[in-house]
Write an enzyme that holds these catalytic residues in place. Structure first.
Site, PDB file in Angstrom:
ATOM      1  N   CYS A  12       0.864  -1.170   0.000  1.00 27.85           N
ATOM      2  CA  CYS A  12       0.000   0.000   0.000  1.00 27.85           C
ATOM      3  C   CYS A  12       0.910   1.232   0.000  1.00 27.85           C
ATOM      4  O   CYS A  12       2.111   1.135   0.228  1.00 27.85           O
ATOM      5  CB  CYS A  12      -0.899   0.003   1.238  1.00 27.85           C
ATOM      6  N   HIS A  40       5.716  -6.121   7.941  1.00 27.56           N
ATOM      7  CA  HIS A  40       5.548  -7.474   8.464  1.00 27.56           C
ATOM      8  C   HIS A  40       5.856  -8.512   7.388  1.00 27.56           C
ATOM      9  O   HIS A  40       4.994  -9.294   6.963  1.00 27.56           O
ATOM     10  CB  HIS A  40       4.135  -7.666   9.019  1.00 27.56           C
ATOM     11  N   HIS A  74       3.123   2.162  10.632  1.00 26.85           N
ATOM     12  CA  HIS A  74       2.131   1.859  11.662  1.00 26.85           C
ATOM     13  C   HIS A  74       1.923   3.004  12.650  1.00 26.85           C
ATOM     14  O   HIS A  74       0.892   3.071  13.308  1.00 26.85           O
ATOM     15  CB  HIS A  74       2.567   0.626  12.467  1.00 26.85           C
ATOM     16  N   HIS A 128      -0.765  -5.058  18.316  1.00 25.87           N
ATOM     17  CA  HIS A 128      -0.351  -4.636  16.979  1.00 25.87           C
ATOM     18  C   HIS A 128       0.210  -3.222  17.069  1.00 25.87           C
ATOM     19  O   HIS A 128      -0.305  -2.372  17.800  1.00 25.87           O
ATOM     20  CB  HIS A 128      -1.544  -4.682  16.025  1.00 25.87           C
ATOM     21  N   GLU A 130       0.141  -0.615  15.143  1.00 22.93           N
ATOM     22  CA  GLU A 130      -0.783   0.489  14.867  1.00 22.93           C
ATOM     23  C   GLU A 130      -1.724   0.717  16.035  1.00 22.93           C
ATOM     24  O   GLU A 130      -1.978   1.853  16.439  1.00 22.93           O
ATOM     25  CB  GLU A 130      -1.603   0.214  13.601  1.00 22.93           C
ATOM     26  N   THR A 166      -6.884   0.513  10.825  1.00 20.32           N
ATOM     27  CA  THR A 166      -7.092   0.776   9.400  1.00 20.32           C
ATOM     28  C   THR A 166      -7.121  -0.476   8.528  1.00 20.32           C
ATOM     29  O   THR A 166      -7.681  -0.446   7.429  1.00 20.32           O
ATOM     30  CB  THR A 166      -6.010   1.723   8.855  1.00 20.32           C
ATOM     31  N   CYS A 195      -8.942   1.757   6.012  1.00 25.75           N
ATOM     32  CA  CYS A 195      -8.313   2.263   4.796  1.00 25.75           C
ATOM     33  C   CYS A 195      -9.043   1.733   3.561  1.00 25.75           C
ATOM     34  O   CYS A 195      -9.240   0.515   3.422  1.00 25.75           O
ATOM     35  CB  CYS A 195      -6.844   1.830   4.765  1.00 25.75           C
ATOM     36  N   SER A 224      -1.204  -9.072   9.775  1.00 28.75           N
ATOM     37  CA  SER A 224      -2.644  -9.200  10.040  1.00 28.75           C
ATOM     38  C   SER A 224      -3.426  -9.095   8.739  1.00 28.75           C
ATOM     39  O   SER A 224      -4.356  -9.877   8.487  1.00 28.75           O
ATOM     40  CB  SER A 224      -3.102  -8.098  10.998  1.00 28.75           C
ATOM     41  N   SER A 267       1.735  -5.783   2.702  1.00 29.26           N
ATOM     42  CA  SER A 267       3.113  -5.779   3.205  1.00 29.26           C
ATOM     43  C   SER A 267       4.008  -6.729   2.417  1.00 29.26           C
ATOM     44  O   SER A 267       5.139  -7.015   2.825  1.00 29.26           O
ATOM     45  CB  SER A 267       3.126  -6.169   4.690  1.00 29.26           C
TER      46      SER A 267
END
Length: 284
Positions: A12, A40, A74, A128, A130, A166, A195, A224, A267
């Protein structure tokens, strides 16, 4: 056998920004610290390690006074910025713009709820990176909910402001909202914070998964987004296999297949999917 790579798969724009910032600094100075894995995906982390990127944790900042540290896409909680300022650490802030906007929204929601005796609820994966950064905007007081049916910690008699990590599933987020609404909360507002690039990936992936006989989904174990999209693929194309790279491809999976597709998480680097494609072509 036709081998196809999903044109919509891969990084992304937030990850592209972070990796670009890291490579720019590495080309200039030859070394850089990063708070946690920049992405990740262990293969990409190793590629950047060979260029001079060193992964650190928050405890390492004590000994890094005056150095340069990258904040990955993140994001980080406010405490990280304070710790860096105290040690005169130069930060390269590569927080994804969407995550940064969400952090600010949660901060405003937290101030509102603090004044009204309400709660900030975050739909996300506990631990996580984020989510840790988002929770930091509430001074660590947010209620973290990881499943649509996980409602035990929420007080429905108090105001609720709900946000999502997100990269969570939009379908699961809608289920959580519906489950909270069934409890008839006194004051409940849910914000759309997933997102769009991640949300639309599921729709794009559905079309791609239906077009192949076998799908190899390339992602890191710690992603994730990767696990969510992989499970989504499996519902559409049962012959979907989760792999970390070309070495994990099994010949039995593709025996007799006319079309084999390769996709990945937000990722997953393009070069890793290309390696899988080359492996398949060699097996053919």
């Amino acid at each position: 056998m036709e081998v196809r790579i999903d044109d919509n798969a891969g990084y992304c724009f937030g990850v592209v920004k972070a990796i670009g910032a890291a490579e720019e600094e590495l080309s200039r100075s030859g070394s850089l610290y990063c708070l946690g894995d920049i992405v990740h995906n262990s293969a990409e982390v190793e590629r950047l390690r060979r260029k001079g990127l060193r992964v650190i944790d928050h405890g390492d900042m004590e000994r890094l006074a005056g150095s340069t540290v990258l904040i990955r896409a993140h994001g980080e909680p406010p405490a990280t910025y304070s710790a860096a300022a105290e040690r005169k650490i130069h930060l390269i802030d590569a927080t994804c713009p969407i995550v940064l906007t969400l952090q600010r929204r949660i901060r405003r929601g937290y101030e509102e709820m603090k004044a009204e005796g309400g709660q900030v609820v975050i739909f996300g994966k506990p631990g996580h990176a984020e989510v840790t950064g988002l929770n930091g905007q509430t001074e660590g007081t947010a209620i973290i909910v990881s499943r649509p049916d996980e409602l035990e910690a929420i007080d429905f008699g108090r105001p609720i402001r709900l946000y999502s990590q997100t990269t969570k599933s939009r379908e699961d987020y809608r289920s959580l909202i519906a489950n909270i609404e069934k409890q008839k909360p006194t004051d409940f507002v849910a914000y759309d914070t997933i997102c769009n690039q991640v949300a639309h990936r599921a729709e794009q992936l559905e079309t791609f998964a239906k077009s192949v006989d076998v799908l190899l989904f390339v992602a890191g174990e710690g992603s994730s987004n990767g696990h969510y999209l992989y499970e989504y693929c499996r519902k559409i194309q049962p012959n979907t296999h989760f792999i970390g790279g070309a070495k994990e491809v099994c010949a039995e999976w593709i025996a007799g297949a006319a079309k084999v597709g390769i996709s990945g998480a937000t990722s997953t680097p393009r070069w890793l999917m290309e390696e899988v494609a080359e492996k398949l072509r060699g097996m053919r």
